[in-house]
Write a protein that holds these residues in place. Sequence first.
Motif, PDB file in Angstrom:
ATOM      1  N   ILE A 130       0.855  -1.184   0.000  1.00 30.92           N
ATOM      2  CA  ILE A 130       0.000   0.000   0.000  1.00 30.92           C
ATOM      3  C   ILE A 130       0.891   1.234   0.000  1.00 30.92           C
ATOM      4  O   ILE A 130       1.784   1.374   0.838  1.00 30.92           O
ATOM      5  N   ASP A 131       0.640   2.139  -0.937  1.00 30.93           N
ATOM      6  CA  ASP A 131       1.490   3.322  -1.088  1.00 30.93           C
ATOM      7  C   ASP A 131       1.348   4.320   0.052  1.00 30.93           C
ATOM      8  O   ASP A 131       2.321   4.883   0.511  1.00 30.93           O
ATOM      9  N   ASP A 132       0.130   4.570   0.503  1.00 31.48           N
ATOM     10  CA  ASP A 132      -0.092   5.639   1.482  1.00 31.48           C
ATOM     11  C   ASP A 132      -0.158   5.121   2.919  1.00 31.48           C
ATOM     12  O   ASP A 132      -0.987   5.529   3.694  1.00 31.48           O
ATOM     13  N   ILE A 133       0.769   4.252   3.261  1.00 35.93           N
ATOM     14  CA  ILE A 133       0.780   3.666   4.611  1.00 35.93           C
ATOM     15  C   ILE A 133       1.982   4.193   5.385  1.00 35.93           C
ATOM     16  O   ILE A 133       3.071   4.296   4.855  1.00 35.93           O
ATOM     17  N   ASN A 134       1.749   4.561   6.621  1.00 31.64           N
ATOM     18  CA  ASN A 134       2.849   4.866   7.532  1.00 31.64           C
ATOM     19  C   ASN A 134       2.936   3.664   8.473  1.00 31.64           C
ATOM     20  O   ASN A 134       2.165   3.551   9.423  1.00 31.64           O
ATOM     21  N   ILE A 135       3.854   2.769   8.192  1.00 27.50           N
ATOM     22  CA  ILE A 135       3.919   1.503   8.916  1.00 27.50           C
ATOM     23  C   ILE A 135       4.235   1.708  10.395  1.00 27.50           C
ATOM     24  O   ILE A 135       3.760   0.945  11.244  1.00 27.50           O
ATOM     25  N   LEU A 136       4.993   2.737  10.733  1.00 27.75           N
ATOM     26  CA  LEU A 136       5.307   2.970  12.141  1.00 27.75           C
ATOM     27  C   LEU A 136       4.052   3.365  12.922  1.00 27.75           C
ATOM     28  O   LEU A 136       3.822   2.861  14.025  1.00 27.75           O
ATOM     29  N   VAL A 137       3.240   4.239  12.349  1.00 28.41           N
ATOM     30  CA  VAL A 137       1.991   4.640  13.000  1.00 28.41           C
ATOM     31  C   VAL A 137       1.046   3.452  13.094  1.00 28.41           C
ATOM     32  O   VAL A 137       0.409   3.216  14.133  1.00 28.41           O
ATOM     33  N   THR A 138       0.954   2.678  12.021  1.00 34.86           N
ATOM     34  CA  THR A 138       0.068   1.517  12.003  1.00 34.86           C
ATOM     35  C   THR A 138       0.511   0.475  13.022  1.00 34.86           C
ATOM     36  O   THR A 138      -0.311  -0.064  13.770  1.00 34.86           O
ATOM     37  N   ALA A 139       1.803   0.187  13.080  1.00 32.65           N
ATOM     38  CA  ALA A 139       2.324  -0.791  14.054  1.00 32.65           C
ATOM     39  C   ALA A 139       2.106  -0.297  15.478  1.00 32.65           C
ATOM     40  O   ALA A 139       1.743  -1.085  16.366  1.00 32.65           O
ATOM     41  N   LEU A 140       2.314   1.000  15.712  1.00 30.43           N
ATOM     42  CA  LEU A 140       2.075   1.568  17.032  1.00 30.43           C
ATOM     43  C   LEU A 140       0.599   1.452  17.413  1.00 30.43           C
ATOM     44  O   LEU A 140       0.269   1.090  18.547  1.00 30.43           O
ATOM     45  N   ALA A 141      -0.286   1.728  16.451  1.00 32.10           N
ATOM     46  CA  ALA A 141      -1.725   1.604  16.714  1.00 32.10           C
ATOM     47  C   ALA A 141      -2.092   0.161  17.053  1.00 32.10           C
ATOM     48  O   ALA A 141      -2.870  -0.096  17.978  1.00 32.10           O
ATOM     49  N   ILE A 142      -1.526  -0.793  16.325  1.00 33.90           N
ATOM     50  CA  ILE A 142      -1.791  -2.209  16.596  1.00 33.90           C
ATOM     51  C   ILE A 142      -1.274  -2.582  17.988  1.00 33.90           C
ATOM     52  O   ILE A 142      -1.956  -3.260  18.755  1.00 33.90           O
ATOM     53  N   GLY A 143      -0.076  -2.132  18.326  1.00 35.98           N
ATOM     54  CA  GLY A 143       0.499  -2.423  19.643  1.00 35.98           C
ATOM     55  C   GLY A 143      -0.321  -1.822  20.779  1.00 35.98           C
ATOM     56  O   GLY A 143      -0.576  -2.484  21.793  1.00 35.98           O
ATOM     57  N   LEU A 144      -0.744  -0.571  20.618  1.00 35.08           N
ATOM     58  CA  LEU A 144      -1.548   0.077  21.662  1.00 35.08           C
ATOM     59  C   LEU A 144      -2.924  -0.572  21.805  1.00 35.08           C
ATOM     60  O   LEU A 144      -3.398  -0.799  22.929  1.00 35.08           O
ATOM     61  N   ALA A 145      -3.567  -0.858  20.670  1.00 37.57           N
ATOM     62  CA  ALA A 145      -4.882  -1.507  20.727  1.00 37.57           C
ATOM     63  C   ALA A 145      -4.769  -2.872  21.389  1.00 37.57           C
ATOM     64  O   ALA A 145      -5.623  -3.254  22.206  1.00 37.57           O
ATOM     65  N   THR A 146      -3.720  -3.613  21.065  1.00 48.10           N
ATOM     66  CA  THR A 146      -3.529  -4.935  21.651  1.00 48.10           C
ATOM     67  C   THR A 146      -3.245  -4.838  23.141  1.00 48.10           C
ATOM     68  O   THR A 146      -3.763  -5.634  23.931  1.00 48.10           O
ATOM     69  N   THR A 147      -2.429  -3.867  23.548  1.00 49.02           N
ATOM     70  CA  THR A 147      -2.154  -3.671  24.974  1.00 49.02           C
ATOM     71  C   THR A 147      -3.452  -3.407  25.722  1.00 49.02           C
ATOM     72  O   THR A 147      -3.727  -4.032  26.758  1.00 49.02           O
ATOM     73  N   LEU A 148      -4.252  -2.497  25.202  1.00 53.76           N
ATOM     74  CA  LEU A 148      -5.529  -2.161  25.827  1.00 53.76           C
ATOM     75  C   LEU A 148      -6.459  -3.371  25.887  1.00 53.76           C
ATOM     76  O   LEU A 148      -7.002  -3.711  26.943  1.00 53.76           O
TER      77      LEU A 148
END
Length: 191
Positions: A130-148
């Motif tokens: 995917i061209d318009d992806i910021n993988i760091l933001v996406t990975a951080l969002a996945i990590g935070l959602a999973t932690t919660l």
Amino acid sequence: MSLLSTTLLAFSMSTDAFAAAIGKGATLEHPRFREALRTGLLFGVIEGTTPLIGWVLGYGASRYIVNWDHWVIFAILLLLGGRMILAGLTASEPAVTSASPRRHNWWLLAATAVATSIDALAVGIGLAFIDDINILVTALAIGLATTLMATIGVMLGKRLGALIGRRAELLGGLILIGIGTSILFDHLGIW
């Protein structure tokens, strides 16, 4: 990827960890917030790291399949979503022993977290296309959602058992299939 898509992806990736955390919480004598947070952080760090690893792997291959990458993303999310739906439909209730521990073994938790994060690795591979992806933001969002979600899962585990865990996996699978379909339709110009 939009904020809504990133948020939905993050929470759908956390559903298998949430289900596992409910099972872990159901086996504890009296789940305490400190133990729940410890579990949530472990699951979150591992779940947030695996899409980065997958993205690096997928990025290396992306230039070779640029003409049909949207089909790859769709297939990966369809398969993962289908697997999650199947797991949600066939999941058994967690075993509760009479001698419930106060705390789980760290290595057992880590192994469980790795097992529940394999799908995030595959999603990371798909995100590399995917061209318009910021993988760091996406990975951080996945990590935070999973932690919660894992923290909440441990705390709710004693009361709710496998009931919510199965429904969470079903919902997560449907969301992944929806995101994959949306990406495919966007690339094909159907939207």
